[in-house]
Design a protein around this motif. Structure first.
Motif, PDB file in Angstrom:
ATOM      1  N   ILE A 191     -19.195 -74.824 -55.734  1.00 42.23           N
ATOM      2  CA  ILE A 191     -18.699 -74.014 -56.853  1.00 42.23           C
ATOM      3  C   ILE A 191     -19.755 -73.756 -57.920  1.00 42.23           C
ATOM      4  CG2 ILE A 191     -17.727 -75.981 -58.106  1.00 42.23           C
ATOM      5  CD1 ILE A 191     -15.459 -74.045 -58.991  1.00 42.23           C
ATOM      6  N   PHE A 192     -20.626 -74.733 -58.195  1.00 45.89           N
ATOM      7  CA  PHE A 192     -21.586 -74.575 -59.282  1.00 45.89           C
ATOM      8  C   PHE A 192     -22.625 -73.512 -58.935  1.00 45.89           C
ATOM      9  CE2 PHE A 192     -19.667 -78.685 -59.942  1.00 45.89           C
ATOM     10  CZ  PHE A 192     -19.336 -78.599 -61.285  1.00 45.89           C
ATOM     11  N   GLY A 193     -22.700 -72.497 -59.778  1.00 48.64           N
ATOM     12  CA  GLY A 193     -23.600 -71.375 -59.553  1.00 48.64           C
ATOM     13  C   GLY A 193     -22.964 -70.212 -58.807  1.00 48.64           C
ATOM     14  N   ARG A 194     -21.723 -70.370 -58.374  1.00 48.00           N
ATOM     15  CA  ARG A 194     -21.032 -69.319 -57.624  1.00 48.00           C
ATOM     16  C   ARG A 194     -20.292 -68.397 -58.584  1.00 48.00           C
ATOM     17  NH1 ARG A 194     -17.206 -71.909 -53.601  1.00 48.00           N
ATOM     18  NH2 ARG A 194     -15.598 -71.771 -55.186  1.00 48.00           N
ATOM     19  N   LYS A 195     -20.303 -67.109 -58.289  1.00 47.43           N
ATOM     20  CA  LYS A 195     -19.544 -66.140 -59.075  1.00 47.43           C
ATOM     21  C   LYS A 195     -18.056 -66.355 -58.808  1.00 47.43           C
ATOM     22  CE  LYS A 195     -18.770 -61.260 -60.016  1.00 47.43           C
ATOM     23  NZ  LYS A 195     -17.371 -61.481 -60.267  1.00 47.43           N
ATOM     24  N   ALA A 196     -17.284 -66.361 -59.859  1.00 43.22           N
ATOM     25  CA  ALA A 196     -15.833 -66.517 -59.728  1.00 43.22           C
ATOM     26  C   ALA A 196     -15.255 -65.368 -58.910  1.00 43.22           C
ATOM     27  CB  ALA A 196     -15.186 -66.554 -61.110  1.00 43.22           C
ATOM     28  N   GLY A 197     -14.305 -65.689 -58.055  1.00 43.51           N
ATOM     29  CA  GLY A 197     -13.635 -64.663 -57.257  1.00 43.51           C
ATOM     30  C   GLY A 197     -14.460 -64.107 -56.122  1.00 43.51           C
ATOM     31  N   SER A 198     -15.443 -64.863 -55.639  1.00 47.47           N
ATOM     32  CA  SER A 198     -16.370 -64.301 -54.661  1.00 47.47           C
ATOM     33  C   SER A 198     -16.255 -64.835 -53.233  1.00 47.47           C
ATOM     34  CB  SER A 198     -17.813 -64.504 -55.143  1.00 47.47           C
ATOM     35  OG  SER A 198     -18.137 -65.885 -55.186  1.00 47.47           O
ATOM     36  N   LEU A 199     -15.424 -65.836 -52.981  1.00 48.08           N
ATOM     37  CA  LEU A 199     -15.282 -66.316 -51.607  1.00 48.08           C
ATOM     38  C   LEU A 199     -14.515 -65.280 -50.791  1.00 48.08           C
ATOM     39  CD1 LEU A 199     -14.351 -70.104 -51.957  1.00 48.08           C
ATOM     40  CD2 LEU A 199     -16.537 -69.110 -51.267  1.00 48.08           C
ATOM     41  N   GLU A 200     -15.109 -64.840 -49.714  1.00 46.46           N
ATOM     42  CA  GLU A 200     -14.491 -63.783 -48.902  1.00 46.46           C
ATOM     43  C   GLU A 200     -13.176 -64.224 -48.269  1.00 46.46           C
ATOM     44  OE1 GLU A 200     -17.133 -61.907 -46.150  1.00 46.46           O
ATOM     45  OE2 GLU A 200     -18.750 -61.870 -47.630  1.00 46.46           O
ATOM     46  N   GLN A 201     -13.064 -65.496 -47.910  1.00 46.03           N
ATOM     47  CA  GLN A 201     -11.875 -65.953 -47.198  1.00 46.03           C
ATOM     48  C   GLN A 201     -10.694 -66.269 -48.109  1.00 46.03           C
ATOM     49  OE1 GLN A 201     -14.821 -67.501 -47.420  1.00 46.03           O
ATOM     50  NE2 GLN A 201     -14.640 -69.702 -47.218  1.00 46.03           N
ATOM     51  N   PHE A 202     -10.817 -66.019 -49.411  1.00 45.68           N
ATOM     52  CA  PHE A 202      -9.705 -66.288 -50.308  1.00 45.68           C
ATOM     53  C   PHE A 202      -9.281 -65.006 -51.015  1.00 45.68           C
ATOM     54  CE2 PHE A 202      -7.555 -67.649 -54.161  1.00 45.68           C
ATOM     55  CZ  PHE A 202      -6.631 -68.513 -53.605  1.00 45.68           C
ATOM     56  N   ARG A 203      -7.966 -64.843 -51.154  1.00 46.34           N
ATOM     57  CA  ARG A 203      -7.408 -63.658 -51.821  1.00 46.34           C
ATOM     58  C   ARG A 203      -7.194 -63.979 -53.298  1.00 46.34           C
ATOM     59  NH1 ARG A 203      -2.325 -61.193 -52.806  1.00 46.34           N
ATOM     60  NH2 ARG A 203      -1.310 -63.092 -52.146  1.00 46.34           N
ATOM     61  N   TYR A 204      -8.145 -63.572 -54.109  1.00 44.18           N
ATOM     62  CA  TYR A 204      -8.092 -63.822 -55.553  1.00 44.18           C
ATOM     63  C   TYR A 204      -7.232 -62.779 -56.252  1.00 44.18           C
ATOM     64  CZ  TYR A 204     -12.182 -66.834 -54.931  1.00 44.18           C
ATOM     65  OH  TYR A 204     -13.036 -67.820 -54.541  1.00 44.18           O
ATOM     66  N   SER A 205      -6.814 -63.114 -57.453  1.00 46.32           N
ATOM     67  CA  SER A 205      -6.129 -62.139 -58.297  1.00 46.32           C
ATOM     68  C   SER A 205      -7.142 -61.066 -58.696  1.00 46.32           C
ATOM     69  CB  SER A 205      -5.588 -62.811 -59.556  1.00 46.32           C
ATOM     70  OG  SER A 205      -6.659 -63.283 -60.361  1.00 46.32           O
ATOM     71  N   PRO A 206      -6.679 -59.849 -58.944  1.00 46.40           N
ATOM     72  CA  PRO A 206      -7.593 -58.812 -59.428  1.00 46.40           C
ATOM     73  C   PRO A 206      -8.332 -59.250 -60.696  1.00 46.40           C
ATOM     74  CG  PRO A 206      -5.523 -57.820 -58.760  1.00 46.40           C
ATOM     75  CD  PRO A 206      -5.328 -59.315 -58.706  1.00 46.40           C
TER      76      PRO A 206
END
Length: 126
Positions: free
Chosen positions: A57-72
Motif C-alpha cells: 500500500i505505501f507509495g501506491r495511488k489510491a483506487g489503483s488496484l485493477e482487481q478491485f472495484r473502487y468507488s468512483p
C-alpha cells in the motif's frame, strides 16, 4: 546567578514536556488494532476480499488496484498512500474522500492510528 537558575528551570520544563509529548509507536498494539480491518483487507497476499488488499500500500495511488472495484470517488482521488494520507483517512474516511464506500467511522485516537500504520509498514512489505 538567580536569573541563570530560572532560565535553566524553564528550559528543563520544556524538555520534560517535549519528552512526555513524544510517544513511541507500538506495532504490536497496531496488530491488535488491525483486527478491525482484517475482515475486509488482506495484508499478506493479493486476493478476493471485501476491501482492496493492503499489500504494497505505501507509495501506491489510491483506487489503483485493477482487481478491485473502487468507488468512483476513490478512483478520482489523487491520493498516494503514505503515513500522512493513511492517518487522515483512518481519522475520517468520508472527510478525506467523500463518497468512498468504506464502511468505517474512523479512528479518533492519534496513538492508535500511529500504531496501526507502524504495523502496516511491517505487515504489508512486498
Amino acid at each position: 546567578m538567580k536569573s541563570l537558575v530560572r532560565q535553566w528551570s524553564v528550559a528543563c520544563v520544556f524538555v520534560l514536556a517535549d519528552a512526555n509529548a513524544v510517544q513511541a509507536v507500538d506495532p504490536t498494539k497496531g496488530e491488535s488494532l488491525y483486527e478491525k480491518c482484517h475482515a475486509c483487507h488482506a495484508i499478506k497476499q493479493q486476493g478476493v476480499t471485501l476491501g482492496p488488499s493492503l499489500v504494497g500500500i505505501f507509495g501506491r495511488k489510491a483506487g489503483s488496484l485493477e482487481q478491485f472495484r473502487y468507488s468512483p470517488a476513490m478512483r478520482r482521488s489523487s491520493l498516494v498512500w503514505d503515513d500522512a494520507t493513511l492517518d487522515s483517512f483512518l481519522t475520517d474516511p468520508q472527510a478525506l474522500v467523500p463518497g468512498n464506500r468504506m464502511p468505517f467511522a474512523g479512528m479518533s485516537e492519534k496513538s492508535d492510528r500511529d500504531d496501526l500504520i507502524a504495523y502496516l509498514h511491517k505487515a504489508t512489505e512486498q
